[in-house]
Motif scaffolding. Structure first.
Motif, short mmCIF file in Angstrom:
data_model
loop_
_atom_site.label_atom_id
_atom_site.label_comp_id
_atom_site.label_asym_id
_atom_site.label_seq_id
_atom_site.Cartn_x
_atom_site.Cartn_y
_atom_site.Cartn_z
N TYR A 71 40.93 4.58 57.19
CA TYR A 71 41.92 4.84 58.22
C TYR A 71 42.00 6.34 58.50
N TRP A 72 41.98 6.70 59.77
CA TRP A 72 42.07 8.09 60.21
C TRP A 72 43.43 8.33 60.85
N CYS A 73 44.05 9.44 60.52
CA CYS A 73 45.34 9.80 61.10
C CYS A 73 45.14 10.22 62.55
N ARG A 132 42.17 11.29 56.35
CA ARG A 132 41.53 9.97 56.35
C ARG A 132 41.60 9.41 54.94
N THR A 133 41.70 8.10 54.84
CA THR A 133 41.75 7.45 53.54
C THR A 133 40.33 7.33 52.99
N GLN A 175 47.78 4.90 54.84
CA GLN A 175 48.05 5.54 56.13
C GLN A 175 49.56 5.56 56.40
N ILE A 176 50.23 4.47 56.11
CA ILE A 176 51.68 4.41 56.30
C ILE A 176 52.38 5.46 55.43
N GLY A 209 49.34 5.82 63.56
CA GLY A 209 48.33 5.59 64.59
C GLY A 209 47.02 6.21 64.18
N GLY A 210 46.08 6.19 65.04
CA GLY A 210 44.76 6.75 64.74
C GLY A 210 43.70 5.69 64.90
#
Length: 74
Positions: free
Chosen positions: A5-7, A13-14, A26-27, A40-41
């Protein structure tokens, strides 16, 4: 399948994780770094790098090998 996941607000990023783990990271990132902004992202998928054990395919392969070995032993 693994997910990253990208911000949408910064370069965060994760790591490659399972879907729910990546989403949770991400949350948490948004809660700490961008409070008040909904997460988002982008989500990137990696089909070549499965998360976790790879499902039932390894178990099916082991069972098949045991059946063949048992058949050859007789």
């Amino acid at each position: 399948m693994a997910y990253r996941y990208w911000c949408g607000e910064c370069g965060f990023r994760t790591a490659w994780l399972g879907e729910s783990q990546g989403e949770q990271q991400q949350i948490e990132h948004y809660a700490k770094q961008h409070p008040g902004i909904p997460p988002g992202g982008q989500v990137e998928t990696n089909r070549k790098r499965p998360d976790g054990g790879g499902g039932c395919l390894p178990a099916a392969g082991i069972i098949l090998l045991l059946v063949v070995a048992a058949a050859c032993h007789r």
